[in-house]
Enzyme design. Structure first.
Site, PDB file in Angstrom:
ATOM      1  N   SER A  27     -30.264  26.356  19.618  1.00  0.00           N
ATOM      2  CA  SER A  27     -30.160  25.981  21.030  1.00  0.00           C
ATOM      3  C   SER A  27     -29.371  24.702  21.284  1.00  0.00           C
ATOM      4  O   SER A  27     -29.186  24.323  22.444  1.00  0.00           O
ATOM      5  CB  SER A  27     -31.555  25.842  21.644  1.00  0.00           C
ATOM      6  OG  SER A  27     -32.125  27.114  21.856  1.00  0.00           O
ATOM      7  N   LYS A  71     -26.659  25.026  23.759  1.00  0.00           N
ATOM      8  CA  LYS A  71     -26.835  24.939  25.217  1.00  0.00           C
ATOM      9  C   LYS A  71     -26.208  23.689  25.821  1.00  0.00           C
ATOM     10  O   LYS A  71     -26.019  23.627  27.035  1.00  0.00           O
ATOM     11  CB  LYS A  71     -28.322  25.050  25.560  1.00  0.00           C
ATOM     12  CG  LYS A  71     -28.855  26.461  25.308  1.00  0.00           C
ATOM     13  CD  LYS A  71     -30.367  26.546  25.344  1.00  0.00           C
ATOM     14  CE  LYS A  71     -30.797  27.989  25.044  1.00  0.00           C
ATOM     15  NZ  LYS A  71     -32.197  28.072  24.637  1.00  0.00           N
ATOM     16  N   SER A 120     -35.249  24.868  27.423  1.00  0.00           N
ATOM     17  CA  SER A 120     -34.439  25.594  26.439  1.00  0.00           C
ATOM     18  C   SER A 120     -34.570  27.101  26.637  1.00  0.00           C
ATOM     19  O   SER A 120     -34.679  27.877  25.678  1.00  0.00           O
ATOM     20  CB  SER A 120     -34.829  25.210  25.004  1.00  0.00           C
ATOM     21  OG  SER A 120     -33.774  25.500  24.108  1.00  0.00           O
TER      22      SER A 120
END
Length: 203
Positions: free
Chosen positions: A12, A15, A67
């Site tokens: 993640s 992101k 997230s």
């Protein structure tokens, strides 16, 4: 400098680039409907529901604080183009991610998934992540959202959402300026962090 240019999946941490793409291409106050494809496959971490409507800003908060994988897909599937299928728009989003990486000279970075779940086509290096984090400091909203412990909002249908940040260091380290956590089986536990050390950002 240990292994700084070894390519690895980054989960993640991806992101951060997804958020930059959103900030540079989307209207934060525009409303977006979460498509069913964004919730597929469903899992225990799903925060959003198919068919509900949220502002781009709220989806960005879900992306960076909670997230949320489905927030990443909802944004990508709603790429601001008047033409094309949802899958076409998602690919345009991924293209924009890779164009952003190239503009930042992230020479050993490639994206294939807006959420970072792909451990094969989605990779970077410690060095590229440091460059990415350095550039992210140019976005005040990225700094603000990634350092919030939680965020509460409602969808336009009145559905309550609370996004919790998994970065537990926020509770004990007020000098954190920006950060992102991540986990996949391939990446393992991942963290990029910027803290203020002697009035200078330390990545």
């Amino acid at each position: 400098d240990k292994n700084i240019k070894v390519k690895r999946p980054i989960a993640s941490l991806t992101k951060l680039i997804s958020a930059m793409v959103v900030l540079e291409n989307y209207n934060l106050i525009e409303s977006i409907e979460v498509p069913a494809e964004a919730i597929n496959p469903p899992d225990s971490k799903n925060i959003l529901r198919a068919g509900e409507t949220l502002k781009v800003f709220d989806l960005l908060a879900a992306l960076l604080i909670g997230s949320s994988n489905e927030a990443a897909y909802a944004l990508a599937l709603n790429w601001p183009s008047p033409i094309g299928t949802s899958e076409f728009k998602k690919q345009k989003f991924i293209e924009a991610m890779n164009q952003k990486a190239a503009s930042l000279h992230l020479e050993n970075t490639h994206f294939s998934d807006p959420a970072g779940l792909d451990d094969t086509g989605n990779f970077s290096t410690a060095w590229d992540l440091a460059l990415m984090a350095k550039y992210a400091l140019n976005y005040p909203l990225l700094k603000q959202l990634t350092t919030k412990e939680n965020f509460v909002t409602y969808s336009e249908e009145g559905i309550y959402h609370k996004f919790e940040n998994s970065n537990k260091l926020l509770k004990i380290w007020p000098e954190i300026q920006l950060g992102k956590t991540g986990f996949t089986d391939g990446a393992g536990s991942s963290l990029v962090l910027v803290v203020e050390e002697q009035k200078q950002p330390l990545i």
